[in-house]
Design an enzyme around this catalytic site. Structure first.
Site, PDB file in Angstrom:
ATOM      1  N   GLU A 169      52.542 -53.115  13.670  1.00 56.85           N
ATOM      2  CA  GLU A 169      53.111 -54.060  14.649  1.00 56.85           C
ATOM      3  C   GLU A 169      52.665 -55.512  14.465  1.00 56.85           C
ATOM      4  O   GLU A 169      52.251 -56.158  15.416  1.00 56.85           O
ATOM      5  CB  GLU A 169      52.794 -53.571  16.065  1.00 56.85           C
ATOM      6  CG  GLU A 169      53.356 -52.186  16.337  1.00 56.85           C
ATOM      7  CD  GLU A 169      52.980 -51.624  17.707  1.00 56.85           C
ATOM      8  OE1 GLU A 169      52.385 -52.352  18.510  1.00 56.85           O
ATOM      9  OE2 GLU A 169      53.293 -50.451  17.951  1.00 56.85           O
ATOM     10  N   ASN A 211      54.063 -50.333   9.594  1.00 53.69           N
ATOM     11  CA  ASN A 211      54.714 -49.613  10.695  1.00 53.69           C
ATOM     12  C   ASN A 211      55.031 -50.562  11.849  1.00 53.69           C
ATOM     13  O   ASN A 211      54.190 -51.375  12.224  1.00 53.69           O
ATOM     14  CB  ASN A 211      53.734 -48.522  11.173  1.00 53.69           C
ATOM     15  CG  ASN A 211      54.323 -47.550  12.180  1.00 53.69           C
ATOM     16  OD1 ASN A 211      55.389 -46.984  11.935  1.00 53.69           O
ATOM     17  ND2 ASN A 211      53.635 -47.340  13.296  1.00 53.69           N
ATOM     18  N   HIS A 247      61.218 -45.900  18.998  1.00 58.50           N
ATOM     19  CA  HIS A 247      61.137 -45.649  20.442  1.00 58.50           C
ATOM     20  C   HIS A 247      62.478 -46.140  21.004  1.00 58.50           C
ATOM     21  O   HIS A 247      62.682 -47.337  21.174  1.00 58.50           O
ATOM     22  CB  HIS A 247      59.972 -46.426  21.059  1.00 58.50           C
ATOM     23  CG  HIS A 247      58.633 -45.971  20.558  1.00 58.50           C
ATOM     24  ND1 HIS A 247      58.142 -44.711  20.822  1.00 58.50           N
ATOM     25  CD2 HIS A 247      57.695 -46.591  19.820  1.00 58.50           C
ATOM     26  CE1 HIS A 247      56.947 -44.583  20.262  1.00 58.50           C
ATOM     27  NE2 HIS A 247      56.656 -45.710  19.639  1.00 58.50           N
ATOM     28  N   GLU A 274      57.534 -42.598  15.123  1.00 60.22           N
ATOM     29  CA  GLU A 274      57.114 -42.394  16.518  1.00 60.22           C
ATOM     30  C   GLU A 274      58.314 -42.081  17.398  1.00 60.22           C
ATOM     31  O   GLU A 274      58.426 -42.553  18.527  1.00 60.22           O
ATOM     32  CB  GLU A 274      56.377 -43.642  17.038  1.00 60.22           C
ATOM     33  CG  GLU A 274      55.193 -44.045  16.174  1.00 60.22           C
ATOM     34  CD  GLU A 274      54.371 -45.205  16.734  1.00 60.22           C
ATOM     35  OE1 GLU A 274      54.544 -45.567  17.917  1.00 60.22           O
ATOM     36  OE2 GLU A 274      53.546 -45.742  15.989  1.00 60.22           O
ATOM     37  N   ASP A 276      61.005 -41.179  19.900  1.00 62.11           N
ATOM     38  CA  ASP A 276      61.273 -40.632  21.236  1.00 62.11           C
ATOM     39  C   ASP A 276      62.499 -41.354  21.781  1.00 62.11           C
ATOM     40  O   ASP A 276      62.745 -42.507  21.453  1.00 62.11           O
ATOM     41  CB  ASP A 276      60.064 -40.682  22.189  1.00 62.11           C
ATOM     42  CG  ASP A 276      59.360 -42.024  22.248  1.00 62.11           C
ATOM     43  OD1 ASP A 276      59.976 -43.059  21.903  1.00 62.11           O
ATOM     44  OD2 ASP A 276      58.180 -42.062  22.651  1.00 62.11           O
TER      45      ASP A 276
HETATM   46  O1  G2I Z   1      52.689 -47.335  22.911  1.00 62.51           O
HETATM   47  C1  G2I Z   1      53.273 -46.329  22.169  1.00 62.51           C
HETATM   48  C2  G2I Z   1      52.906 -46.410  20.711  1.00 62.51           C
HETATM   49  C3  G2I Z   1      53.501 -47.669  20.110  1.00 62.51           C
HETATM   50  N1  G2I Z   1      53.219 -47.737  18.688  1.00 62.51           N
HETATM   51  C4  G2I Z   1      51.834 -47.583  18.304  1.00 62.51           C
HETATM   52  C5  G2I Z   1      51.208 -46.355  18.949  1.00 62.51           C
HETATM   53  O2  G2I Z   1      49.837 -46.290  18.623  1.00 62.51           O
HETATM   54  C6  G2I Z   1      51.407 -46.372  20.440  1.00 62.51           C
HETATM   55  O3  G2I Z   1      50.759 -45.207  20.968  1.00 62.51           O
HETATM   56  C7  G2I Z   1      50.191 -45.351  22.225  1.00 62.51           C
HETATM   57  C8  G2I Z   1      49.581 -44.021  22.631  1.00 62.51           C
HETATM   58  O4  G2I Z   1      50.600 -43.064  22.735  1.00 62.51           O
HETATM   59  C9  G2I Z   1      48.905 -44.152  23.993  1.00 62.51           C
HETATM   60  O5  G2I Z   1      48.171 -42.964  24.294  1.00 62.51           O
HETATM   61  O6  G2I Z   1      49.213 -46.342  22.200  1.00 62.51           O
HETATM   62  C10 G2I Z   1      48.688 -46.580  23.501  1.00 62.51           C
HETATM   63  C11 G2I Z   1      47.771 -47.773  23.448  1.00 62.51           C
HETATM   64  O7  G2I Z   1      48.448 -48.917  23.162  1.00 62.51           O
HETATM   65  C12 G2I Z   1      47.963 -45.340  23.989  1.00 62.51           C
HETATM   66  O8  G2I Z   1      47.508 -45.508  25.301  1.00 62.51           O
HETATM   67  C13 G2I Z   1      46.133 -45.622  25.471  1.00 62.51           C
HETATM   68  C14 G2I Z   1      45.878 -46.034  26.907  1.00 62.51           C
HETATM   69  O9  G2I Z   1      46.545 -47.288  27.131  1.00 62.51           O
HETATM   70  C15 G2I Z   1      44.417 -46.211  27.116  1.00 62.51           C
HETATM   71  O10 G2I Z   1      44.166 -46.525  28.463  1.00 62.51           O
HETATM   72  C16 G2I Z   1      43.660 -44.939  26.704  1.00 62.51           C
HETATM   73  O11 G2I Z   1      42.275 -45.150  26.775  1.00 62.51           O
HETATM   74  O12 G2I Z   1      45.462 -44.407  25.206  1.00 62.51           O
HETATM   75  C17 G2I Z   1      44.052 -44.559  25.273  1.00 62.51           C
HETATM   76  C18 G2I Z   1      43.378 -43.271  24.809  1.00 62.51           C
HETATM   77  O13 G2I Z   1      43.787 -42.173  25.584  1.00 62.51           O
END
Ligand code: G2I
Length: 383
Positions: A169, A211, A247, A274, A276
């Site tokens: 990103e 990515n 997404h 990714e 969805d």
């Molecule tokens: O946002 C969706 C995805 C967009 N592209 C990059 C991916 O890496 C991203 O994944 C998401 C995860 O699915 C989430 O699970 O990235 C988020 C962070 O930007 C993730 O969320 C974070 C929460 O915001 C935090 O509060 C938490 O501590 O997950 C962390 C671990 O559980």
């Protein structure tokens, strides 16, 4: 038609040619399916069906859910690739500078290895989910810390990662097609290529990907990425693949496949990383269309959904995945499986593999037209 002799560099050594002619003759004699490879039976799971098309079908996985029986049951039955959802990110792997923690990532890698799944490493450098100590660095100190991070993490997982999202990103939204402002970008525009070279040195076997999201059609942002990849390829910066997060809402860009193809034409693999899609009347149709687009692009090597069940999703309000919160297959699941199973099987896409040769056969006569060391939609593999 006049037979044209091949350029000298195409000619194979005499002995090898003789062996290949014999093998070709043997294939013709037994009536083997000459223009296809792989099993003729349609798969019954996402992973098996994708594998029949020479591709993988993966899911994003948080380590703590591996002990959820329903989650792991679906994962192990249906998927043949995993992406750690958060466990390989900078804040997770290097919570204090130079102190590395691989517990969650290692758990996912060993689960994957035990179940014959590929691992997509996600992600070495990103403006988000940086540990606090990195957020407070800048300039040379940040650049050095970032590249040390790439070296350490890629070295730890050396040989175990199919493809790394080296950089995630880094482009801005909107119409500029420019890089996103971030602490990493402020260390100098070359930070991305330095990261790719550093990752290559640490793990030469992993495919190295860029990515991003909102790059799923031809638009200013995806064109910015396209120009970077074209520049990297022309200057020998080691980039092997581009990830399209996908997404998606309720419409698929009409040029989704064309966009994948224009990147593939630069000489990189493309992957849907990714996926969805908002649940709506056309969720299943859109999932099928994305699947067909990947299958139609020879260098589209696989698809990953960002989670397994709707309840696992980062956007769970949209119910955007293939299994419902109780683990049942949704219509979108069936649409993807049918799309994977439609048509004939195709040989695996991939780079030139000089350990195997392919025979290009005339579809009508079955006669060998050419032999070369690359995969092809019309080739029968000879090892
Ligand atoms: O946002 C969706 C995805 C967009 N592209 C990059 C991916 O890496 C991203 O994944 C998401 C995860 O699915 C989430 O699970 O990235 C988020 C962070 O930007 C993730 O969320 C974070 C929460 O915001 C935090 O509060 C938490 O501590 O997950 C962390 C671990 O559980």
């Amino acid at each position: 038609m006049k037979h044209q002799s091949r350029p000298a560099q195409w000619r194979l050594p005499q002995r090898l040619r003789a062996i290949l002619i014999l093998l070709t003759a043997a294939l013709v004699a037994v009536g083997a399916p000459l223009v296809t490879s792989g099993s003729a039976s349609a798969g019954t799971t996402l992973g098996a069906s994708a594998a029949e098309k020479g591709r993988y079908f993966g899911a994003a996985v948080p380590a703590f859910k591996l002990s959820d029986g329903q989650f792991a049951g679906i994962l192990d039955r249906e998927f043949n690739a995993v992406t750690p959802e958060n466990e390989m990110k900078w804040d997770a792997t290097e919570p204090s500078q130079n102190q590395f923690r691989y517990t969650g990532g290692d758990q996912i890698v060993s689960h994957a290895q035990a179940h014959n799944m590929r691992v997509r490493g996600h992600t070495l450098l990103w403006h988000a989910q940086q540990p606090g100590w990195a957020q407070s660095l800048s300039g040379t100190a940040l650049r050095n810390a970032a590249m040390n991070h790439v070296t350490q993490v890629a070295t730890h997982y050396r040989g175990q990662i199919y493809a790394w999202d080296v950089v995630n990103e880094a482009f801005a939204d909107g119409g500029s097609g420019a890089r996103r402002d971030s602490n990493l970008q402020r260390t100098g525009n070359d930070w991305i290529e330095v990261a790719f070279r550093t990752a290559r040195a640490a793990d030469p076997a992993a495919k190295l990907c860029y990515n991003d999201y909102n790059t799923d059609g031809v638009n200013a942002k995806s064109t910015g990425v396209y120009n970077m990849v074209r520049d990297f390829k022309s200057r020998g910066v080691p980039i092997d693949c581009v990830g399209f997060q996908s997404h998606l809402g309720t419409t698929l860009p009409g040029d989704y496949q064309a966009n994948l193809q224009r990147f593939a034409d630069l000489g990189v693999d493309v992957q849907i990383t990714e996926l969805d899609i908002s649940q709506g009347s056309n969720q299943a149709t859109m999932y099928a269309a994305v699947t067909r687009a990947c299958l139609a692009v020879t260098r589209c090597t696989g698809i990953t959904t960002w989670g397994v069940r709707d309840s696992d999703s980062w956007r769970s309000g949209d119910n955007p995945l293939l299994f419902d919160g109780s683990g049942n297959k949704k219509p979108a699941y069936t649409a993807v499986l049918n799309a994977l199973n439609a048509g004939g099987t195709t040989p695996p896409p991939g780079p030139v593999d000089t350990s195997a040769w392919y025979v290009l056969l005339n579809r009508n006569s079955g006669k060998a037209l050419d032999v070369y060391g690359a995969s092809t939609a019309d080739g029968a593999r000879i090892t």
